[in-house]
Write a protein that holds these residues in place. Structure first.
Motif, mmCIF file in Angstrom:
data_model
loop_
_atom_site.group_PDB
_atom_site.id
_atom_site.type_symbol
_atom_site.label_atom_id
_atom_site.label_comp_id
_atom_site.label_asym_id
_atom_site.label_seq_id
_atom_site.Cartn_x
_atom_site.Cartn_y
_atom_site.Cartn_z
ATOM 1 N N VAL A 24 -39.253 91.500 -96.285
ATOM 2 C CA VAL A 24 -37.858 91.121 -96.108
ATOM 3 C C VAL A 24 -37.536 90.096 -97.190
ATOM 4 N N ASP A 25 -36.663 90.456 -98.089
ATOM 5 C CA ASP A 25 -36.354 89.574 -99.215
ATOM 6 C C ASP A 25 -35.185 88.672 -98.864
ATOM 7 N N CYS A 26 -35.476 87.395 -98.630
ATOM 8 C CA CYS A 26 -34.418 86.457 -98.259
ATOM 9 C C CYS A 26 -33.925 85.649 -99.447
ATOM 10 N N GLY A 27 -34.325 86.023 -100.638
ATOM 11 C CA GLY A 27 -33.845 85.323 -101.813
ATOM 12 C C GLY A 27 -34.448 83.936 -101.915
ATOM 13 N N SER A 28 -33.737 83.032 -102.547
ATOM 14 C CA SER A 28 -34.277 81.701 -102.794
ATOM 15 C C SER A 28 -33.986 80.748 -101.648
ATOM 16 N N GLU A 29 -33.191 81.191 -100.677
ATOM 17 C CA GLU A 29 -32.785 80.279 -99.609
ATOM 18 C C GLU A 29 -33.883 80.022 -98.599
ATOM 19 N N PHE A 68 -40.736 79.764 -92.136
ATOM 20 C CA PHE A 68 -40.111 79.870 -93.447
ATOM 21 C C PHE A 68 -40.122 78.516 -94.138
ATOM 22 N N GLN A 69 -40.144 78.574 -95.453
ATOM 23 C CA GLN A 69 -39.990 77.358 -96.249
ATOM 24 C C GLN A 69 -38.581 77.318 -96.805
ATOM 25 N N VAL A 70 -37.914 76.211 -96.573
ATOM 26 C CA VAL A 70 -36.577 76.027 -97.141
ATOM 27 C C VAL A 70 -36.556 74.699 -97.887
ATOM 28 N N PRO A 71 -35.714 74.561 -98.891
ATOM 29 C CA PRO A 71 -35.671 73.290 -99.626
ATOM 30 C C PRO A 71 -34.971 72.196 -98.821
ATOM 31 N N CYS A 72 -35.545 70.987 -98.886
ATOM 32 C CA CYS A 72 -34.889 69.830 -98.276
ATOM 33 C C CYS A 72 -33.528 69.641 -98.946
ATOM 34 N N ALA A 73 -32.528 69.369 -98.129
ATOM 35 C CA ALA A 73 -31.170 69.259 -98.653
ATOM 36 C C ALA A 73 -31.003 68.059 -99.583
ATOM 37 N N ILE A 81 -40.113 75.433 -91.617
ATOM 38 C CA ILE A 81 -39.414 75.424 -90.333
ATOM 39 C C ILE A 81 -39.614 76.773 -89.643
ATOM 40 N N PRO A 82 -39.690 76.761 -88.312
ATOM 41 C CA PRO A 82 -39.731 78.035 -87.590
ATOM 42 C C PRO A 82 -38.316 78.584 -87.440
ATOM 43 N N LEU A 83 -38.186 79.875 -87.651
ATOM 44 C CA LEU A 83 -36.892 80.519 -87.426
ATOM 45 C C LEU A 83 -37.102 81.662 -86.448
ATOM 46 N N GLY A 84 -36.116 81.879 -85.621
ATOM 47 C CA GLY A 84 -36.203 82.983 -84.680
ATOM 48 C C GLY A 84 -34.868 83.178 -84.003
ATOM 49 N N ALA A 85 -34.589 84.400 -83.602
ATOM 50 C CA ALA A 85 -33.331 84.680 -82.920
ATOM 51 C C ALA A 85 -33.415 86.047 -82.255
ATOM 52 N N GLU A 86 -32.524 86.247 -81.314
ATOM 53 C CA GLU A 86 -32.362 87.562 -80.724
ATOM 54 C C GLU A 86 -31.093 88.168 -81.298
ATOM 55 N N PHE A 87 -31.074 89.489 -81.381
ATOM 56 C CA PHE A 87 -29.863 90.137 -81.892
ATOM 57 C C PHE A 87 -29.578 91.406 -81.102
ATOM 58 N N ASP A 88 -28.320 91.752 -81.046
ATOM 59 C CA ASP A 88 -27.866 92.976 -80.383
ATOM 60 C C ASP A 88 -26.668 93.447 -81.195
ATOM 61 N N LEU A 131 -31.109 84.830 -92.524
ATOM 62 C CA LEU A 131 -30.184 83.932 -93.229
ATOM 63 C C LEU A 131 -29.164 83.328 -92.260
ATOM 64 N N LEU A 132 -28.736 84.118 -91.283
ATOM 65 C CA LEU A 132 -27.787 83.601 -90.288
ATOM 66 C C LEU A 132 -28.414 82.517 -89.421
ATOM 67 N N SER A 133 -29.734 82.614 -89.221
ATOM 68 C CA SER A 133 -30.399 81.661 -88.330
ATOM 69 C C SER A 133 -30.771 80.362 -89.042
ATOM 70 N N LEU A 134 -30.580 80.318 -90.350
ATOM 71 C CA LEU A 134 -30.928 79.100 -91.105
ATOM 72 C C LEU A 134 -30.065 77.927 -90.664
#
Ligand SMILES: [Zn+2]
Ligand SMILES: [Zn+2]
Length: 188
Positions: A24-29, A68-73, A81-88, A131-134
């Motif tokens: 899954v390619d999430c780009g640089s984000e 996932f690894q994300v850059p510090c703002a 950070i852990p990411l996770g979500a449910e979707f429908d 990306l939506l869960s970021l």
């Protein structure tokens, strides 16, 4: 993994996968660390728009979880950070609404996605869901000092003299000049 409408018409497809980084390619984000776990079910929903106008929507229901690894703002150091979500989600064939510009779009319809041609790639859906869960803003620590806006050092690990010094670059040039004069005057 691709969900094809012809297959889903026969029976719903269940999935339970661990996707390696890069699938899954999430780009640089967001950079995936370790496997991305995802499970759920895909099925066809028939929208009866008229006696001979039946649209085959794909409903994809499931969940994902991963690190996932994300850059510090502030200091742009990577933060895990852990990411996770449910979707429908509902996906409609892209051609089904091609002539729908005049049709009024109700609020729930704006939530509908589209699939191209004959099916839907799970990887594409997951990229969007990740990306939506970021979080809007991730900090490496609540009191991250960030980068020095002048010299760019990471103020968490290094001290620079920019803050105490005057912010006028002309002064720095002058100071450098004075240093050179002094070394000329006092050769040892
Ligand atoms: Zn930071
Ligand atoms: Zn500095």
């Amino acid at each position: 993994m691709e969900f094809k409408v012809v297959d889903l018409e026969r029976e719903p497809i269940e999935f339970d996968l661990e996707l390696a980084p890069g699938v899954v390619d999430c780009g640089s984000e967001a950079e995936q660390q370790g496997p991305l776990a995802t499970s759920g079910q895909a099925e066809v929903l028939h929208e009866h728009r008229g006696p001979k106008d039946i649209v085959a929507d794909i409903r994809l229901k499931g969940r994902f979880a991963g690190k996932f690894q994300v850059p510090c703002a502030r200091c742009i150091e990577p933060v895990e950070i852990p990411l996770g979500a449910e979707f429908d989600l509902i996906f409609r064939p892209v051609a089904a609404d091609a002539d729908a510009t005049e049709r009024s779009i109700t609020a729930p319809e704006t939530e509908i996605g589209y699939y191209q041609k004959d099916g839907l790639a799970l990887e594409d859906v997951l990229r969007e869901q990740v990306l939506l869960s970021l979080p809007v803003r991730t900090l490496c620590k609540p009191d991250c000092k960030g980068l020095c806006p002048r010299c760019g050092v990471n103020r968490n690990s290094q001290v620079c003299s920019c803050e105490e010094g005057p912010s006028d670059l002309r002064w720095e040039a002058l100071a450098g000049l004075r240093g050179r004069i002094e070394s000329k005057q006092a050769p040892r």
